[in-house]
Design an enzyme around this catalytic site. Structure first.
Site, mmCIF file in Angstrom:
data_model
loop_
_atom_site.group_PDB
_atom_site.id
_atom_site.type_symbol
_atom_site.label_atom_id
_atom_site.label_comp_id
_atom_site.label_asym_id
_atom_site.label_seq_id
_atom_site.Cartn_x
_atom_site.Cartn_y
_atom_site.Cartn_z
ATOM 1 N N GLY A 230 67.791 69.518 27.780
ATOM 2 C CA GLY A 230 67.807 71.549 27.441
ATOM 3 C C GLY A 230 67.319 72.760 28.791
ATOM 4 N N SER A 231 66.697 73.310 28.361
ATOM 5 C CA SER A 231 66.117 74.242 29.730
ATOM 6 C C SER A 231 65.443 74.052 30.302
ATOM 7 C CB SER A 231 66.192 75.884 29.075
ATOM 8 O OG SER A 231 64.587 75.392 28.047
ATOM 9 N N GLU A 252 65.649 66.291 31.510
ATOM 10 C CA GLU A 252 67.035 66.965 32.475
ATOM 11 C C GLU A 252 67.704 68.165 31.748
ATOM 12 O OE1 GLU A 252 68.799 65.082 34.370
ATOM 13 O OE2 GLU A 252 68.258 63.158 33.349
ATOM 14 N N LEU A 253 67.145 69.467 32.959
ATOM 15 C CA LEU A 253 67.262 70.635 32.857
ATOM 16 C C LEU A 253 67.688 71.901 33.252
ATOM 17 C CD1 LEU A 253 63.393 70.018 33.096
ATOM 18 C CD2 LEU A 253 64.512 69.646 31.002
ATOM 19 N N CYS A 286 74.976 73.329 32.345
ATOM 20 C CA CYS A 286 73.666 72.840 33.662
ATOM 21 C C CYS A 286 74.295 72.506 34.490
ATOM 22 C CB CYS A 286 73.091 72.122 33.072
ATOM 23 S SG CYS A 286 74.051 70.211 32.997
ATOM 24 N N PHE A 382 73.658 81.168 32.976
ATOM 25 C CA PHE A 382 75.056 80.230 31.712
ATOM 26 C C PHE A 382 75.361 81.921 31.331
ATOM 27 C CE2 PHE A 382 73.327 77.074 28.596
ATOM 28 C CZ PHE A 382 73.971 76.093 28.753
HETATM 29 P P1 NAD Z 1 67.296 74.809 24.841
HETATM 30 O O1 NAD Z 1 65.811 74.535 25.892
HETATM 31 O O2 NAD Z 1 66.967 76.395 24.453
HETATM 32 O O3 NAD Z 1 67.180 73.950 23.812
HETATM 33 C C1 NAD Z 1 67.326 72.714 23.933
HETATM 34 C C2 NAD Z 1 66.968 71.358 23.061
HETATM 35 O O4 NAD Z 1 65.448 71.692 22.549
HETATM 36 C C3 NAD Z 1 67.334 72.613 21.551
HETATM 37 O O5 NAD Z 1 67.511 71.275 20.746
HETATM 38 C C4 NAD Z 1 66.570 72.976 20.842
HETATM 39 O O6 NAD Z 1 65.773 73.279 19.761
HETATM 40 C C5 NAD Z 1 65.140 71.903 21.017
HETATM 41 N N1 NAD Z 1 63.909 72.566 21.594
HETATM 42 C C6 NAD Z 1 63.543 74.128 21.999
HETATM 43 N N2 NAD Z 1 62.134 74.054 22.362
HETATM 44 C C7 NAD Z 1 61.467 73.278 22.259
HETATM 45 C C8 NAD Z 1 60.021 72.070 22.638
HETATM 46 N N3 NAD Z 1 59.355 73.527 22.447
HETATM 47 N N4 NAD Z 1 60.184 71.606 21.985
HETATM 48 C C9 NAD Z 1 60.798 71.097 21.396
HETATM 49 N N5 NAD Z 1 62.212 70.936 21.558
HETATM 50 C C10 NAD Z 1 62.381 72.171 21.673
HETATM 51 O O7 NAD Z 1 67.981 74.886 25.673
HETATM 52 P P2 NAD Z 1 69.538 75.666 25.289
HETATM 53 O O8 NAD Z 1 69.570 76.990 25.981
HETATM 54 O O9 NAD Z 1 70.123 75.539 23.877
HETATM 55 O O10 NAD Z 1 70.629 74.674 26.161
HETATM 56 C C11 NAD Z 1 70.978 75.428 27.430
HETATM 57 C C12 NAD Z 1 70.099 74.421 29.134
HETATM 58 O O11 NAD Z 1 69.841 73.730 28.915
HETATM 59 C C13 NAD Z 1 69.973 75.292 30.301
HETATM 60 O O12 NAD Z 1 69.426 75.759 30.503
HETATM 61 C C14 NAD Z 1 71.126 74.339 30.263
HETATM 62 O O13 NAD Z 1 71.308 73.971 31.832
HETATM 63 C C15 NAD Z 1 69.889 72.530 29.863
HETATM 64 N N6 NAD Z 1 71.000 71.933 29.775
HETATM 65 C C16 NAD Z 1 71.100 70.585 31.053
HETATM 66 C C17 NAD Z 1 71.832 69.128 31.037
HETATM 67 C C18 NAD Z 1 71.449 68.519 32.019
HETATM 68 O O14 NAD Z 1 72.242 67.013 32.179
HETATM 69 N N7 NAD Z 1 70.479 68.615 33.323
HETATM 70 C C19 NAD Z 1 72.870 69.526 30.580
HETATM 71 C C20 NAD Z 1 72.750 70.619 29.678
HETATM 72 C C21 NAD Z 1 72.181 71.218 29.410
#
Ligand code: NAD
Length: 485
Positions: A230-231, A252-253, A286, A382
């Protein structure tokens, strides 16, 4: 739950699926605003129950013979493959992906399962020398226990599968929490496929909810390891929580990836790859190209070619029409993308294409004259935006490519392989492609980033053994030694 999309195999499953005891939340299609389903969410008590149930059945699974574990994974691959059309429909409708993006994700997820099916039969230890006479010494990898998997909405099936399949293959149980925007393509599909494949009950638990439910997964005492995609902002929080509890954590961010075009590059090929890397799936990946770093002598031509491509792209409902780009996932994210474009233009960037939107449909946008202090340079956008910055020397190209805290992927376009390799050697990035785009992944490759794009973990290939098992040293003696006490 009322499933309004036209389904076949998943229908009965979705009708019965009760992943949580909380209130139902609407699963809404970004392209149309249609409510696809309304699904009960999980409570923190549900998370505790799910993790406890997973922990209870994991030891028996770890002892299940490798042929049986592999057989279940192969069956899961076949079942997934057979139901691609309806799974793809859900992916497109929940995420706004066009057909090509959806097919790519499906193919990838399928290969993640196939690859994982080869893992149970591979050796996972070594016989060691020992300084102690008569002692048999070995090291082996053992499952971590229950893996908590937290995934984002943007490629929900493959990003879930790259954790679930190898973690199960190596004898773990999994608690999977997909993003609230993708409960079916990131959650229900997994439950249905692995149940049908004969995975013993309880081993794969799906919980639904937002950050609070994610944090409950991270902190649950039965969850021994967290695999988060995620982010960077949410990843930091997850890392802090897991670190405080001394849990293994893979992060993986985000990315803000450099796309470097040298003066000897084949311009059309570079512009085509650059456009795809910034605009495919509306830039919501990402590994999108976030910074186009282009030699000054060809920058005007490159920007013109990129802008012409952006202008030609057709936007619309990805499910119903023959379009190349769909919607931005939600209004909040669209406002964020537009804010970055506006503030960069206010700061002196030159808008050569796009910068407008209609509903959730944001026109692919090209920004020239971008400098390193602008949000279009510093932030992970994004969205379908290609910021372009120029350079005069290879040293400056390297300096600019490295002028970001992120370090997920980089691409270099040049007709000289040795020049491309020389630059690749100096760019700090988890993945680098010479004469290829940034949107690259294969199930057998350790995928991941440096800097704030992660914490050094990788997904895929041999890295999966490192991620989802841990070392254990075992010694055996025929005769116990004598001790001085
Ligand atoms: P996000 O971080 O908002 O959410 C990702 C997941 O984390 C969701 O399931 C969300 O509910 C959960 N989450 C959010 N806050 C949390 C917390 N405090 N504790 C536990 N879980 C929590 O990200 P998004 O907007 O859904 O996705 C986009 C981001 O993901 C972008 O930054 C992108 O670059 C990244 N991403 C990285 C990869 C990689 O392999 N490096 C792949 C895909 C996406």
């Amino acid at each position: 739950m009322a499933a309004t999309a036209s389904m076949t195999w998943l229908d009965p499953f979705l009708g019965d699926w009760r992943p949580g005891t909380g209130a139902p939340v609407d699963d809404t299609e970004p392209a149309t605003g249609i409510v696809l389903a309304s699904i009960p969410q999980s409570t923190t008590d549900d998370v505790a129950r799910a993790a406890a149930a997973a922990a209870a059945v994991q030891p028996a699974w770890a002892e299940t013979d490798y042929q049986e574990r592999a057989r279940i994974l192969r069956r899961a691959a076949d079942i997934y493959d057979a139901h691609r059309p309806e799974f793809g429909t859900w992916t497109m409708r929940e995420t706004g992906a066009v057909h090509s993006k959806m097919h790519h994700e499906q193919n990838f997820a399928y290969h993640e399962i196939l690859n994982a099916a080869t893992m149970p039969s591979q050796a996972y230890g070594s016989l060691m020398p020992s300084a102690q006479r008569g002692r048999l010494s070995m090291v082996r990898r053992v499952p971590v226990g229950v893996v908590g998997a937290i995934t984002p909405w943007n490629s929900p099936t493959v990003l879930g599968m790259r954790v679930v399949a190898p973690a199960l293959a190596l004898g773990n149980a999994v608690v999977l929490k997909p993003d609230p925007q993708t409960p079916v393509s990131g959650g229900a599909i997994f439950a249905a496929v692995f149940r049908e494949a004969g995975l013993p009950e309880g081993l794969l638990q799906i919980v639904l909810g937002g950050a609070d439910i994610g944090e409950a997964v991270v902190t649950d005492p039965n969850v021994s390891m967290v695999s988060f995609t995620g982010s960077t902002a949410a990843g930091r929080r997850v890392g802090q929580l897991a670190g405080g509890l001394l849990k293994k954590v893979s992060l993986e961010l985000g990315g803000n990836n450099a796309f470097v075009v040298l003066d000897d590059a084949e311009l059309d090929a570079a512009a085509s790859a650059g456009a795809f890397a910034s605009f495919q799936f509306q830039g919501q990946v990402c590994f999108a190209a976030g910074r186009h770093i282009v030699h000054r002598s060809i920058a005007a031509d490159y920007i013109a070619a990129l802008s012409a491509k952006a202008k030609r792209l057709r936007l619309g409902d990805p499910y119903r029409e023959d379009v190349q780009l769909g919607p931005i996932v939600n209004a909040k994210q669209l406002a964020r993308v537009d804010g970055i474009v506006r503030r960069s233009v206010d700061g002196g960037a030159r808008l050569t294409e796009g910068g407008t939107y209609d509903g959730l449909y944001y026109r692919p946008t090209v920004l020239a004259d971008v400098t390193t202090d602008m949000p279009a340079w510093t932030d992970e956008i994004f969205g379908p935006v290609a910021p372009v910055t120029t350079f005069d020397s290879d040293d400056e190209a390297v300096r600019l490519a490295n002028a970001s805290e992120y370090g997920l992927v980089a691409a270099i376009y040049t007709r000289s392989i040795s020049r491309g390799m020389a630059l690749a050697n100096r760019i700090r990035s988890g993945m680098i492609h010479v004469n290829d785009g940034t949107l690259n992944d294969e199930a057998v490759i350790p995928f991941g980033g440096m800097g704030i794009s992660g914490n050094g973990s990788r997904f895929g290939g041999a890295a999966n053994f490192d991620e989802f098992t841990e070392w254990q040293w075992v010694t055996v003696r025929d005769t116990p030694p004598t001790f001085p006490f």
